[in-house]
Write a protein that holds these residues in place. Sequence first.
Motif, PDB file in Angstrom:
ATOM      1  N   VAL A 259       0.856  -1.187   0.000  1.00  0.00           N
ATOM      2  CA  VAL A 259       0.000   0.000   0.000  1.00  0.00           C
ATOM      3  C   VAL A 259       0.892   1.237   0.000  1.00  0.00           C
ATOM      4  O   VAL A 259       1.769   1.386   0.860  1.00  0.00           O
ATOM      5  CB  VAL A 259      -0.932   0.017   1.223  1.00  0.00           C
ATOM      6  CG1 VAL A 259      -1.715   1.330   1.292  1.00  0.00           C
ATOM      7  CG2 VAL A 259      -1.887  -1.171   1.180  1.00  0.00           C
ATOM      8  N   ASN A 260       0.678   2.097  -0.966  1.00  0.00           N
ATOM      9  CA  ASN A 260       1.430   3.343  -1.076  1.00  0.00           C
ATOM     10  C   ASN A 260       1.038   4.270   0.076  1.00  0.00           C
ATOM     11  O   ASN A 260      -0.095   4.762   0.142  1.00  0.00           O
ATOM     12  CB  ASN A 260       1.124   4.005  -2.422  1.00  0.00           C
ATOM     13  CG  ASN A 260       1.935   5.271  -2.662  1.00  0.00           C
ATOM     14  OD1 ASN A 260       2.638   5.759  -1.782  1.00  0.00           O
ATOM     15  ND2 ASN A 260       1.828   5.817  -3.852  1.00  0.00           N
ATOM     16  N   ALA A 261       1.966   4.507   0.994  1.00  0.00           N
ATOM     17  CA  ALA A 261       1.690   5.359   2.160  1.00  0.00           C
ATOM     18  C   ALA A 261       2.128   6.802   1.954  1.00  0.00           C
ATOM     19  O   ALA A 261       1.960   7.623   2.854  1.00  0.00           O
ATOM     20  CB  ALA A 261       2.391   4.777   3.393  1.00  0.00           C
ATOM     21  N   ARG A 262       2.695   7.139   0.802  1.00  0.00           N
ATOM     22  CA  ARG A 262       3.172   8.509   0.584  1.00  0.00           C
ATOM     23  C   ARG A 262       2.075   9.569   0.683  1.00  0.00           C
ATOM     24  O   ARG A 262       2.338  10.675   1.151  1.00  0.00           O
ATOM     25  CB  ARG A 262       3.888   8.611  -0.758  1.00  0.00           C
ATOM     26  CG  ARG A 262       5.271   7.997  -0.713  1.00  0.00           C
ATOM     27  CD  ARG A 262       6.312   8.860  -1.406  1.00  0.00           C
ATOM     28  NE  ARG A 262       7.640   8.414  -0.994  1.00  0.00           N
ATOM     29  CZ  ARG A 262       8.432   9.082  -0.191  1.00  0.00           C
ATOM     30  NH1 ARG A 262       8.053  10.242   0.291  1.00  0.00           N
ATOM     31  NH2 ARG A 262       9.617   8.617   0.138  1.00  0.00           N
ATOM     32  N   PRO A 263       0.828   9.286   0.249  1.00  0.00           N
ATOM     33  CA  PRO A 263      -0.205  10.320   0.383  1.00  0.00           C
ATOM     34  C   PRO A 263      -0.449  10.782   1.811  1.00  0.00           C
ATOM     35  O   PRO A 263      -0.981  11.880   2.021  1.00  0.00           O
ATOM     36  CB  PRO A 263      -1.450   9.636  -0.196  1.00  0.00           C
ATOM     37  CG  PRO A 263      -0.912   8.673  -1.207  1.00  0.00           C
ATOM     38  CD  PRO A 263       0.353   8.148  -0.574  1.00  0.00           C
ATOM     39  N   THR A 264      -0.044   9.989   2.813  1.00  0.00           N
ATOM     40  CA  THR A 264      -0.233  10.424   4.203  1.00  0.00           C
ATOM     41  C   THR A 264       0.648  11.620   4.540  1.00  0.00           C
ATOM     42  O   THR A 264       0.411  12.288   5.555  1.00  0.00           O
ATOM     43  CB  THR A 264       0.080   9.291   5.188  1.00  0.00           C
ATOM     44  OG1 THR A 264       1.468   8.920   5.079  1.00  0.00           O
ATOM     45  CG2 THR A 264      -0.794   8.072   4.905  1.00  0.00           C
ATOM     46  N   ARG A 273      -4.979  11.066   7.660  1.00  0.00           N
ATOM     47  CA  ARG A 273      -4.774  10.320   6.423  1.00  0.00           C
ATOM     48  C   ARG A 273      -4.325   8.884   6.713  1.00  0.00           C
ATOM     49  O   ARG A 273      -4.688   7.955   5.990  1.00  0.00           O
ATOM     50  CB  ARG A 273      -3.735  11.028   5.545  1.00  0.00           C
ATOM     51  CG  ARG A 273      -4.258  12.296   4.868  1.00  0.00           C
ATOM     52  CD  ARG A 273      -3.193  12.869   3.939  1.00  0.00           C
ATOM     53  NE  ARG A 273      -3.616  14.107   3.312  1.00  0.00           N
ATOM     54  CZ  ARG A 273      -4.305  14.182   2.175  1.00  0.00           C
ATOM     55  NH1 ARG A 273      -4.662  13.065   1.552  1.00  0.00           N
ATOM     56  NH2 ARG A 273      -4.646  15.344   1.666  1.00  0.00           N
ATOM     57  N   ILE A 274      -3.506   8.694   7.736  1.00  0.00           N
ATOM     58  CA  ILE A 274      -3.112   7.334   8.105  1.00  0.00           C
ATOM     59  C   ILE A 274      -4.351   6.519   8.468  1.00  0.00           C
ATOM     60  O   ILE A 274      -4.511   5.364   8.043  1.00  0.00           O
ATOM     61  CB  ILE A 274      -2.117   7.351   9.285  1.00  0.00           C
ATOM     62  CG1 ILE A 274      -0.806   8.017   8.877  1.00  0.00           C
ATOM     63  CG2 ILE A 274      -1.851   5.920   9.779  1.00  0.00           C
ATOM     64  CD1 ILE A 274       0.128   8.277  10.052  1.00  0.00           C
ATOM     65  N   ALA A 275      -5.240   7.126   9.241  1.00  0.00           N
ATOM     66  CA  ALA A 275      -6.461   6.424   9.626  1.00  0.00           C
ATOM     67  C   ALA A 275      -7.306   6.082   8.406  1.00  0.00           C
ATOM     68  O   ALA A 275      -7.861   4.978   8.312  1.00  0.00           O
ATOM     69  CB  ALA A 275      -7.261   7.279  10.611  1.00  0.00           C
ATOM     70  N   GLU A 276      -7.411   7.006   7.472  1.00  0.00           N
ATOM     71  CA  GLU A 276      -8.157   6.733   6.242  1.00  0.00           C
ATOM     72  C   GLU A 276      -7.519   5.581   5.462  1.00  0.00           C
ATOM     73  O   GLU A 276      -8.225   4.714   4.924  1.00  0.00           O
ATOM     74  CB  GLU A 276      -8.213   8.002   5.387  1.00  0.00           C
ATOM     75  CG  GLU A 276      -9.053   9.109   5.997  1.00  0.00           C
ATOM     76  CD  GLU A 276      -8.898  10.443   5.294  1.00  0.00           C
ATOM     77  OE1 GLU A 276      -9.656  11.361   5.631  1.00  0.00           O
ATOM     78  OE2 GLU A 276      -8.004  10.570   4.425  1.00  0.00           O
ATOM     79  N   MET A 277      -6.188   5.580   5.400  1.00  0.00           N
ATOM     80  CA  MET A 277      -5.473   4.502   4.720  1.00  0.00           C
ATOM     81  C   MET A 277      -5.716   3.167   5.424  1.00  0.00           C
ATOM     82  O   MET A 277      -5.986   2.136   4.768  1.00  0.00           O
ATOM     83  CB  MET A 277      -3.985   4.830   4.678  1.00  0.00           C
ATOM     84  CG  MET A 277      -3.106   3.746   4.081  1.00  0.00           C
ATOM     85  SD  MET A 277      -1.343   4.208   4.094  1.00  0.00           S
ATOM     86  CE  MET A 277      -0.990   4.175   5.873  1.00  0.00           C
ATOM     87  N   PHE A 278      -5.651   3.154   6.748  1.00  0.00           N
ATOM     88  CA  PHE A 278      -5.905   1.923   7.489  1.00  0.00           C
ATOM     89  C   PHE A 278      -7.329   1.432   7.262  1.00  0.00           C
ATOM     90  O   PHE A 278      -7.565   0.225   7.087  1.00  0.00           O
ATOM     91  CB  PHE A 278      -5.667   2.153   8.980  1.00  0.00           C
ATOM     92  CG  PHE A 278      -4.218   2.167   9.393  1.00  0.00           C
ATOM     93  CD1 PHE A 278      -3.195   2.014   8.471  1.00  0.00           C
ATOM     94  CD2 PHE A 278      -3.870   2.350  10.724  1.00  0.00           C
ATOM     95  CE1 PHE A 278      -1.858   2.027   8.861  1.00  0.00           C
ATOM     96  CE2 PHE A 278      -2.543   2.359  11.129  1.00  0.00           C
ATOM     97  CZ  PHE A 278      -1.540   2.203  10.202  1.00  0.00           C
ATOM     98  N   ASP A 279      -8.287   2.336   7.294  1.00  0.00           N
ATOM     99  CA  ASP A 279      -9.683   1.925   7.103  1.00  0.00           C
ATOM    100  C   ASP A 279      -9.906   1.354   5.708  1.00  0.00           C
ATOM    101  O   ASP A 279     -10.623   0.354   5.534  1.00  0.00           O
ATOM    102  CB  ASP A 279     -10.623   3.108   7.346  1.00  0.00           C
ATOM    103  CG  ASP A 279     -10.937   3.311   8.815  1.00  0.00           C
ATOM    104  OD1 ASP A 279     -11.154   2.309   9.526  1.00  0.00           O
ATOM    105  OD2 ASP A 279     -10.967   4.467   9.273  1.00  0.00           O
ATOM    106  N   ALA A 280      -9.329   2.002   4.691  1.00  0.00           N
ATOM    107  CA  ALA A 280      -9.479   1.493   3.322  1.00  0.00           C
ATOM    108  C   ALA A 280      -8.846   0.113   3.188  1.00  0.00           C
ATOM    109  O   ALA A 280      -9.402  -0.788   2.535  1.00  0.00           O
ATOM    110  CB  ALA A 280      -8.851   2.467   2.331  1.00  0.00           C
TER     111      ALA A 280
END
Length: 541
Positions: A259-264, A273-280
């Motif tokens: 998972v690309n984490a750079r957008p965080t 944004r980390i939370a949004e990434m984790f939820d997705a």
Amino acid sequence: MFDRRTAVRVVGCSLATSLVAGVAVLISDHRSDSSPSPAVTIAGPYANLLASSTDLGPSQLDHAQLTVGLRGPTRPDPLLRWADTKGLDVRWQPGEDWAIVEGAPPVVAEAFDVPVHDYRGMQGQVFYASPQQPEVPAAVRNTVSDLGRILGYTPHREARPDHIPLDVPGQGLTPTALLTAYNANPLTEAGITGKGQTIVFFAFSGYDQGDLDDFAEMSGLPPLKPVLVGGQPSESRAETVMDLEVAHAIAPDARMVVVNARPTLEGGRTYERIAEMFDATNKQFPGAVWSLSIGWGCDALITATDLKPVQSALERAHRNGTSAFDASGDTGGLECKGGENWSSPPGPDDVGLDAVSSLPGMTSVGGTTLSTDEDGQWLAEQAWIDSPLSQGTSGGVSKLFPRPTWQRRLSIERDSGKKQRRLTPDVSALADPFTGIRIRFDQQDLVGAGTSQAAPVWAGLTALMNQYLLANGGQRLGDVNPLLYRVAAGANAPGFRDVTLGGSAVDVAVPGYDLATGLGSPNVAQLARDFLDIQKGMAPR
């Protein structure tokens, strides 16, 4: 499911629905029933970051925000009304005990009575920040318990050592030797290979498929072809390649996801944004094992309130059976060193933890130096430290979180006062670059290294244990921390190898739990049986 619930957003006097990611955490030295203190200048690494940056004056950016902790999960109407009178927006998710307050920087500055300036950091980044920690406004003290930082930049890192040995094709642990060292062979010999399991890697850097192909071929393993979410994060680096290859060496039939984490790192709302990434990720890959070898700042830069969205997202993932492992860091317990972000002489301000790795819902993984015989049989382990290179396993006492219930039996001299705090790491695995795992990167044979190697080791082994549990009438481990400490307190078989030698720059390894290696390294076959005993009610109480 989180994405089916309703969020409230207040813009002026109107109400609208919005989806936000969320989380929960209490800052241990912020008591919700105490009177708020006046705004004070923030010291430590936060002050070092601003002092090493150029103050550009009152912020001209179009947005600033902070996270607020709520006294309960009910709709925060007083906060909504107060924000409306101040010209601020509020985003709140029903059922959560946190909200986001945002607006133009001058409006935020006036509402919270603190300066909000723009700064240019040492790497050229421009961000907003307040040098002061605001107090909770009087009008909302019955609704708001505490406030996060007003900070639009989060220093980030990949948890990898500065030195990785080159040109060592005849060295490094092979997949067979790695499985032997941690006694996972009894599982693999019974056909446990990670089949049906998913391991997710959150990454700042990309990978070259050619390296993965070479590794699988030279190791005699099935092809390694990850699922990529969000596109390649950036150029290929050893970090993500190592994570994938290490986990594949252990669980070759597990599905691997990057998972690309750079957008965080974009837009000044990192933890949301980390939370949004984790939820997705939780929605797309429920019940996966997560591995993180990256970090978003030390625990002295922020408050526990800032991390509320991340903790809530972790808790939602746990409910789906996800276990999450995060590298504790490779600075020997000095995770608040500024590196490229600020310059300061070594001192007490450097002592700290990776903030996300220290979350109670995250399993923090420290590092060891592993010794085996020529067949990979375990001989000894000690805490990994390399003083000449200023690197080694990280861990310590949290500045943010109270001691979780599952750690309350522990006695740690550095946390012997009334404020019993979260301790890290929880567990450990091999990290020393001179005793690591053979990998393939940039068409070279290398040896893996760092706690960023240790985290995917635990992720891969957990994928094996999940498959074993499911095959024997158990269930996925999910939030594994309470189970780890229960096994350590007494089980039918010793699930850990206690590490009693070595140390970090701050702490030393001792018998039992310590702040360098946690509970120790895994004895996998026995640990898996212990977990099954717990799930079936056959474990000691």
